[in-house]
Design an enzyme around this catalytic site. Structure first.
Site, short mmCIF file in Angstrom:
data_model
loop_
_atom_site.label_atom_id
_atom_site.label_comp_id
_atom_site.label_asym_id
_atom_site.label_seq_id
_atom_site.Cartn_x
_atom_site.Cartn_y
_atom_site.Cartn_z
CG ASP A 110 7.80 5.84 -5.78
OD1 ASP A 110 7.95 6.44 -6.85
OD2 ASP A 110 7.58 4.61 -5.70
CG ASP A 200 4.45 1.36 -6.03
OD1 ASP A 200 3.48 1.96 -6.54
OD2 ASP A 200 5.48 1.09 -6.66
CD GLU A 201 3.76 6.53 -7.63
OE1 GLU A 201 3.18 7.63 -7.79
OE2 GLU A 201 4.14 5.82 -8.56
#
Length: 508
Positions: A110, A200-201
């Site tokens: 993350d 973003d993960e």
DNA sequence: GCGGATCAC
DNA sequence: TATGGTGATCCGC
């Protein structure tokens, strides 16, 4: 505070509403010390707005629903041997426990305050300033801004009440997408089969990598995070656990720029779940949190305490899923997103409320044009069109129509269908309009199977086979997908989705 | 199949 | 003055 909100003090609704208004991420890292004070500012700024009135309405509905559920529970308990019910649940738990798989090392990565940190990267003068990214509604708040209670999803004007000098930067999606790609490419060195869950993960299975390079999981993730920071100057947090749910929760444990590994044994996993707030479980949002709280379940450990009630109300809550959650059992299957998993494509726009027919049609025409663009560019058609509109009271409605043919993706045709769905609803005063197409058909696949083209048949694609991580080969069928019911715990929670909005972002 | 709700990011 | 957009799933009918 209670007076200013015009609701009884100490009521569950008050708390819940305040938390809701404070934004969806109040439980995240970087929380200010005096949340009460922050909540007061937010509540005062919200008071009287149509948005706030709608939240109050939803809250009241939920309170009624809770009353119904409590009645149902009491009814279901009548004349029932609770010990007997508990015993049968215990047997179910034993069966589940026997299926526990601790063999795979799953990592959830993350990026820390991703948009904000990319902005920081591009403009070092921002360092030390309190800033956020977004327009009207904030997408990301810098860690400094979070200390003041500023959150993603918060309207800009409220954020500025919390910190008047807040700097709000416009989104720079192209840049975020570019950086995302760089970071994901680093992750793929560790698991070529990783799943990018959003910009973003991501989820990785590093079992094979660790074996090959004789690394512990922690060493591997440490190294990976260092590499990302060295090559991109961005920091990432990570969770290491035997399945995706646990990994996701763990990645929040040492944020920002940290990692957390759960011990790979049933006792450690169960101890971890015991005191964990039910709200941390992916798929349990603010509504289900309140429903569960109403029957005495606040932590995952409470699931066991109330297993009899849950069993009797399986329909409402979904016993199986909650028991798995209690045990900390979830999917450990990681694979990249596939185009054919897409179920819908749509566009919607918010604007200041309008009621003139012509203006509404104009907006509908605009979303139809956007949708045409998307469908053409990405090669989709479908059979069902759904119109969505939101009244100026924030109440949302949908109207759908299905066809027995593939619809035309021309904007004029999409507009015509939307208009047909909208006409019987008028007159309206609305603040949003949208169109969505479902029952999709992949036109690209179609193009490939045309005479002369190379026919693609699902998994036989050579590129795909090469992409499959060795450790996962032959495991696909073994991992049965759980039938979820009751609580809205969809497959998204455990299998993850990888929306291709990264492509969309590249456009803008 | 439709419409409302819930959830994640 | 003022609270987003995209996509997925589940439930009840």
């Amino acid at each position: 505070m209670a007076d200013s909100l015009n609701v009884p003090p100490q009521s569950q609704a008050t708390d819940s509403l305040l938390r809701r208004l404070a934004g969806p991420s109040t439980t995240k890292a970087g929380l200010a010390t005096d949340q009460t004070d922050i909540n007061r500012v937010i509540a005062e700024a919200s008071k009287g707005s149509k948005f706030y009135e709608n939240e109050k309405r939803k809250d009241k509905d939920l309170t009624k629903k809770i009353e119904r559920i409590l009645k149902q529970r009491d009814e279901a308990r009548k004349g029932v041997d609770i010990a007997h019910v508990e015993h049968s649940v215990d047997q179910l738990l034993a069966k589940m426990e026997a299926q526990r798989d601790l063999s795979q090392i799953i990592v959830h990565v993350d990026m820390d305050a991703f948009y904000a940190n990319v902005e920081l990267l591009d403009n070092p003068r921002l360092k030390g300033t309190i800033f956020a990214v977004g327009h009207g509604v904030l997408t990301t708040a810098s860690y400094e801004a979070r200390k003041f209670g500023i959150r993603s999803g918060m309207p800009e004007y409220i954020a500025k009440k919390l910190y008047p000098d807040l700097v709000v930067l416009p989104c720079n999606f192209g840049r975020y997408s570019e950086m995302s790609k760089k970071v994901m490419d680093i992750f793929r060195r560790y698991d070529p089969n990783m799943c990018a869950a959003s910009v973003d993960e991501g989820y990785l299975n590093i079992t094979h990598y660790c074996e090959e390079h004789v690394l512990t999981a922690e060493e591997c993730v440490q190294q990976m995070r260092q590499t990302v920071e060295m090559e991109t100057r961005l920091t990432v947090s990570a969770g290491i656990a035997p399945n995706k749910m646990l990994a996701k929760i763990c990645s929040d444990r040492n944020k920002p720029n940290g990692q957390f590994k759960l011990d790979f044994n049933p006792q450690a996993v169960k101890a971890f779940m015991q005191d964990l707030s039910i709200r941390k479980v992916p798929g349990i949002g603010r509504v289900n949190e309140r429903l569960l709280e109403s029957i005495g379940i606040r932590t995952c450990g409470d699931i066991y305490t109330h297993r009899a009630a849950l069993s009797l109300m399986d329909k409402q809550f979904g016993l199986h899923y909650l028991l798995q959650t209690y045990l900390g059992i979830a999917s450990n299957h990681v694979e990249p997103y596939h185009r054919d998993e897409r179920k819908s494509i749509g566009a919607e726009r918010t604007f200041s409320a309008i009621s003139e027919k012509e203006k509404i049609f104009k907006k509908l025409e605009e979303v139809a044009a956007e949708l045409e663009d998307d469908m053409e560019n990405r090669g989709w058609t479908g059979k069902t069109v759904t119109l969505k509109y939101k009244l100026d009271t924030y109440k949302v409605y949908t109207r759908a129509k299905s066809f027995d043919r593939w619809i035309s993706t021309k904007k004029e045709d999409l507009f015509a269908i939307g208009k047909e769905l909208l006409l019987p609803e008028l007159p309206l005063r609305i603040r949003l309009i949208g169109l969505r197409v479902t029952k999709l058909k992949d036109l690209r696949e179609d193009a490939d199977s045309k005479p002369g083209g190379i026919k693609r048949v699902g998994l036989q694609l050579p590129q795909f086979v090469l992409q499959v991580h060795p450790v996962l080969r032959g495991r696909r069928e073994k991992l049965t997908s759980t039938r979820m019911k009751g609580l809205g715990c969809h497959k998204m929670a455990t299998r993850r989705l990888c929306p291709d909005f990264m492509m969309k972002m590249r456009k803008s």
